[in-house]
Design an enzyme around this catalytic site. Structure first.
Site, PDB file in Angstrom:
ATOM      1  N   VAL A 101      28.721 132.183  -0.163  1.00  0.00           N
ATOM      2  CA  VAL A 101      29.320 133.517  -0.024  1.00  0.00           C
ATOM      3  C   VAL A 101      29.340 134.282  -1.348  1.00  0.00           C
ATOM      4  O   VAL A 101      29.544 135.482  -1.367  1.00  0.00           O
ATOM      5  CB  VAL A 101      30.760 133.454   0.533  1.00  0.00           C
ATOM      6  N   LYS A 102      29.206 133.562  -2.469  1.00  0.00           N
ATOM      7  CA  LYS A 102      29.217 134.184  -3.807  1.00  0.00           C
ATOM      8  C   LYS A 102      30.355 135.180  -3.974  1.00  0.00           C
ATOM      9  O   LYS A 102      30.174 136.262  -4.527  1.00  0.00           O
ATOM     10  CB  LYS A 102      27.866 134.834  -4.111  1.00  0.00           C
ATOM     11  N   ARG A 103      31.551 134.805  -3.536  1.00  0.00           N
ATOM     12  CA  ARG A 103      32.692 135.684  -3.700  1.00  0.00           C
ATOM     13  C   ARG A 103      33.192 135.647  -5.129  1.00  0.00           C
ATOM     14  O   ARG A 103      33.011 134.643  -5.844  1.00  0.00           O
ATOM     15  CB  ARG A 103      33.824 135.283  -2.744  1.00  0.00           C
TER      16      ARG A 103
ATOM     17  N   THR B  25      30.386 129.022  -2.753  1.00  0.00           N
ATOM     18  CA  THR B  25      29.832 129.487  -4.023  1.00  0.00           C
ATOM     19  C   THR B  25      30.656 130.692  -4.487  1.00  0.00           C
ATOM     20  O   THR B  25      31.240 131.415  -3.676  1.00  0.00           O
ATOM     21  CB  THR B  25      28.359 129.901  -3.875  1.00  0.00           C
TER      22      THR B  25
ATOM     23  N   ASP C 169      23.599 139.177  -4.387  1.00  0.00           N
ATOM     24  CA  ASP C 169      22.717 138.036  -4.140  1.00  0.00           C
ATOM     25  C   ASP C 169      21.299 138.473  -4.441  1.00  0.00           C
ATOM     26  O   ASP C 169      21.112 139.479  -5.133  1.00  0.00           O
ATOM     27  CB  ASP C 169      22.896 137.528  -2.699  1.00  0.00           C
TER      28      ASP C 169
END
Lengths: 268, 268
Positions: A95-97, A123, B99
């Site tokens: 999710v790359k939060r 992530t 991303d």
């Protein structure tokens, strides 16, 4: 409580050290012969579960491909995650939060708490500062879960920032590695992992002290091999988890071909 | 097609230059006397819509507080966004996504395309590189929508990275400003905005050439005022959008008090 690092290590010993992405993107949906719609997303996600959930150690669903379809897409993701966990696999939700304060608290509760979106690890992206992610670290450490912080990524646009210098003079990516290591040393549970790309000839970061988990995208279609990843990280005590997405996804939808692809990657 | 910057400017001229956050976090839910559950989230979100959607120019729902409740929370967010847009307001969804490649494409389609999660603009995080966000920029420019890229944030943990130097020698936050400006110059539509915090005595970034929209969180509970924000950015040609969350949210649930709070902030 069993720590996240120990859960990963146990499952890797049993099933092999590979993380498989679940990315229902348009090209994969075409290759599987399913529609570019919600039913197609569900067919890909649940097809991966049925073929691989009882043999692969770790899965990495990519949230964007579910968010693409709104709340109904997130409902598919929730069913997929539940089925993966029911089969004993671990789930790292990509999710790359990254946020601050009560907002970061909410992300921690969303993905590392006890709600419907709960997974084993996420992530996270540190543009707002490594320490701003602390609510997620706290929650992960308290629940035997993990957070993989972006350190050095494999895309060509990433280097200018990630290999730059922080105000205090460290290389940016190395400062993430060092802060993650310090946090793990303090907690004693290696809940904090890193994302480090496999496609750089030289990694540009020193992982010689890092003992936590390291997620390494770039195996398969992006050019790396499992053996190549292991060699690139051979001087590190980290728990290296090579991650593959397209090469496996494009082997579907046939379950036998999916399993054969995973077996071949684990051998190589 | 009307560009995002023109849409913001027109609505600000009509309704005043303020962005109001919709953050159903635990403290707000307590203050509103609603439960810590999905119904409480919906009560806060739709209460804000009913009181303010026809008088405030821009709203900024914080995705984390909806993601916290899984797919059902996202369904509430979708209803909230739809109701805000039906009342003529613009919606910046605070998601801080970032991303690469096909994943960034999916985020662009999720929020800036024609799907159920579509909004007028999103926030984005550039740890993977400003150019990695290009799929969102492309989609925003093509659809009259916007992307607000984090440049210099107000939290104390942010400075070490954001005031550091890129590999090519620029201050990190300034490199984001300059790349956003260059992109807007090339496209001619100012679809790319910035997030710059209001709580720094010195901003540490030069916005004297930036003509796009700038979202400035930190008004109200975080110490800033609308007038103070305007003064801090007086040397910039940017379209400055002060953003307030807690001070307004804690004025609820009474619609009259919510409207009075917004009116007072716009005067000050």
């Amino acid at each position: 409580m069993v720590s996240f690092a120990a859960r990963v290590a146990d499952l890797v010993a049993e099933r092999g050290g590979l993380c498989v992405g679940i990315d229902p993107h348009p090209g994969v949906m075409d290759a599987w012969g399913v529609g570019q719609d919600l039913a197609g997303v569900e067919a890909v996600a649940m097809g991966m579960v049925e073929a691989l959930a009882d043999t692969v150690a770790v899965f990495k669903p990519q949230s964007a491909f579910f968010e693409r379809w709104g709340s109904a897409g997130i409902a598919v993701l929730e069913r997929c995650v539940g089925a993966l966990q029911d089969s004993g696999a671990l789930v790292i939700l990509d999710v790359k939060r990254g946020d601050i304060g009560s907002t970061m608290d909410a992300y921690a509760q969303a993905y590392l708490g006890e709600g419907p979106g709960s997974v084993d690890a996420i992530t996270a992206s540190p543009y707002l500062g490594f320490d701003a992610l602390a609510p997620a670290f706290d929650m992960a450490e308290a629940h035997g879960r993990g957070v993989f912080v972006l350190a050095r990524t494999s895309n060509p646009e990433g280097g200018d920032l990630q290999l730059g210098r922080t105000l205090s003079g460290a290389v940016v990516a190395q400062s993430i590695v060092d802060q993650a290591h310090a946090r793990n040393q303090a907690s004693g549970v290696d809940a904090i992992g890193l994302v480090v790309g496999a496609t750089h000839a030289s990694l540009g970061v020193d992982l010689s002290e890092f003992t936590g988990p390291v997620l390494v995208p770039g195996v398969g279609a992006q050019g790396g091999t499992v053996a190549g990843v292991r060699a690139a990280f051979s001087s590190s005590p980290a728990l290296v988890l090579p991650s593959v997405s397209r090469e496996v996804l494009y082997a579907g939808p046939d379950p036998g071909r999916l399993r054969a692809c995973v077996a071949r990657l684990l051998e190589g």
